[in-house]
Motif scaffolding. Structure first.
Motif, short mmCIF file in Angstrom:
data_model
loop_
_atom_site.label_atom_id
_atom_site.label_comp_id
_atom_site.label_asym_id
_atom_site.label_seq_id
_atom_site.Cartn_x
_atom_site.Cartn_y
_atom_site.Cartn_z
N ARG A 5 0.98 -1.10 0.03
CA ARG A 5 0.10 0.20 0.06
C ARG A 5 0.79 1.33 -0.02
N LYS A 6 2.12 1.05 0.56
CA LYS A 6 2.96 2.35 0.63
C LYS A 6 3.80 2.50 -0.56
N PHE A 7 4.41 1.29 -0.92
CA PHE A 7 5.32 1.49 -2.11
C PHE A 7 4.89 1.13 -3.56
N GLY A 8 3.62 0.35 -3.46
CA GLY A 8 3.13 -0.31 -4.48
C GLY A 8 3.28 -1.91 -4.76
N ALA A 9 2.39 -2.53 -5.29
CA ALA A 9 2.56 -4.06 -5.10
C ALA A 9 3.74 -4.41 -5.93
N ARG A 10 3.71 -3.67 -7.36
CA ARG A 10 4.90 -4.25 -8.10
C ARG A 10 6.18 -3.95 -7.37
N ARG A 11 6.48 -3.39 -6.72
CA ARG A 11 7.98 -3.25 -6.14
C ARG A 11 7.94 -4.06 -5.17
N MET A 12 7.05 -4.49 -4.25
CA MET A 12 7.29 -5.37 -3.34
C MET A 12 7.37 -6.72 -4.22
#
Length: 423
Positions: free
Chosen positions: A288-295
């Motif tokens: 939610r903070k950095f985006g699902a793609r980055r995680m």
């Protein structure tokens, strides 16, 4: 996040099937095969056969799920098909209790059937996510389900572990108890979902049969090709998640090959479940903070490290060094296993056209969620060619990296509207 009764019941099913995933698929079935069913068989050969059977089950489930998914979408029958495969999986799991020493063929047949049913049922389970969660809440709900799935798997696993310790001199009885416990837990915790989760009805249309489903599946396959980002994600997903599933499926037989004691393995797996719970939730929070793609990039990077670490094991002469590498790799699996699966599931829901969730999730399973095909074949081939299954795990780093590259080219609908590109 306030959860409705339907959402809680949907999460409960993740806890239900986690018993099969942990107790049967990950631990007791491979140990039962290596120690009993394949008695007298060369260990590397047995590991290769286990890999081929697992790959075959993945392929079978990957073909069945989208075909029946197309029928289920048209007939609003996702829960009916879910129940069918749940029942088949439970019967096949209980049938494992009927096999013993040297019964490699019947054991593999029952395991193959149970694994296909488990994989196919999860396709219809996943397809219910868009029916109970607004798209903005899918990341968190999916992560919560995976996190609680670990706890759900741990509870019966602890009981099985206690029975195994008490019956150390009668391991055959302990194995059979584990199969029964997994089946009972699976059906018991599935009940709330069947009672409280309601799939959205499609507009009135003609009911379709199995043959119509094949035609509709063909049309869906062509339609997915028109949805460039959904198709691209499926290929990326296959490349990285197939490796995740392979590591899960092959960890136990490989640990036996390298001399990891059974009690070490069981305690390590138990510890991983407690480790995976908070990390899976953290992946949802950070998404939610950095985006699902980055995680997802983060998780893929962790799995590349795991694959390379396992590839180092054949180079070690010391049993202590092998155990050390095994434990480090296991720790890394615990940090990212739930996160990469939960965020992939929620990421894909954003790419699905309305009203086609079961069909698209059927294709999703073809490309890798619970269908491990490429990885087990690599492990089996490496075992045959190099007499080292660990080299096959190391080779998984290549598809992991290719998967990350393709993921960068996928655009979500919101990104397309803004003209954002990650390539």
């Amino acid at each position: 996040m306030h959860l409705t009764r339907a959402q809680l019941s949907w999460i409960c099913y993740d806890m239900a099937n986690a018993a099969f995933a942990l107790i049967v698929r990950t631990v007791y079935a491979p140990l039962f095969f290596k120690g009993y069913s394949a008695e007298g068989m060369d260990e590397t050969l047995a590991t290769s056969i286990w890999g081929y059977v697992s790959a075959g089950a993945g392929l079978a489930a990957g073909v069945i799920a989208p075909w029946l998914g197309s029928v289920a979408d048209a007939n609003s029958g996702r829960k009916r098909y879910l129940f069918f495969f749940l029942f088949l999986g439970i019967v096949a799991t209980l049938a494992l209790c009927l096999t013993g020493r040297g019964d490699a063929t019947p054991m593999l047949i029952f395991y193959f059937t149970a694994l296909v049913a488990y994989m196919a049922s999860n396709s219809f389970y996943d397809a219910l996510l868009p029916d109970i969660a607004p798209r903005g809440a899918s990341d968190k709900l999916s992560s919560l389900a995976y996190a609680w799935g670990y706890i759900g798997g741990v509870i019966p696993f602890l009981v099985c572990l206690g029975v195994s310790l008490l019956l150390k001199d009668s391991p055959g009885i302990a194995f059979r108890f584990a199969f029964i416990a997994a089946a009972v837990w699976w059906i018991a915790l599935a009940v709330p979902m069947f009672r409280l989760v309601h799939e959205r009805k499609r507009p009135a249309s003609r009911k379709i049969g199995a043959l119509d489903g094949l035609r509709k599946l063909w049309r869906t396959g062509r339609e997915i090709g028109k949805h460039r980002d959904a198709a691209l994600f499926l290929v990326a997903y296959f490349l990285y998640i197939d490796g995740v599933g392979t590591i899960l499926l092959m960890a136990t037989p490989i640990s036996v090959d390298i001399g990891i004691p059974a009690d070490w393995l069981l305690l390590t797996i138990l510890a991983l479940q407690f480790l995976a719970f908070p990390f899976t939730i953290l992946y949802g929070v950070f998404a939610r903070k950095f985006g699902a793609r980055r995680m997802l990039y983060t998780a893929i990077g962790v799995y590349v490290a795991i694959a390379l670490l396992v590839g180092l094991i054949p180079l070690c002469d010391s049993p202590g060094a092998k155990r050390g590498i095994f434990l480090v790799a296991a720790f890394l699996i615990g940090t990212s296993q739930g996160g990469i699966q939960s965020l992939s599931r929620s990421f894909f829901t954003r790419l699905i056209p309305n009203g086609q969730s079961a069909e698209f999730f059927g294709f999703y399973n073809i490309f890798g969620k619970f269908t491990t095909i490429l990885g087990p074949l690599l492990v089996g081939f490496a075992g045959w060619l190099f007499a080292s299954s660990e080299i096959g795990i190391a080779l998984l780093a290549i598809p992991f990296l290719f998967g990350a590259c393709l993921l960068a080219k996928v655009r979500l609908p919101s990104e397309r509207r803004r003209g954002v590109c990650h390539g």
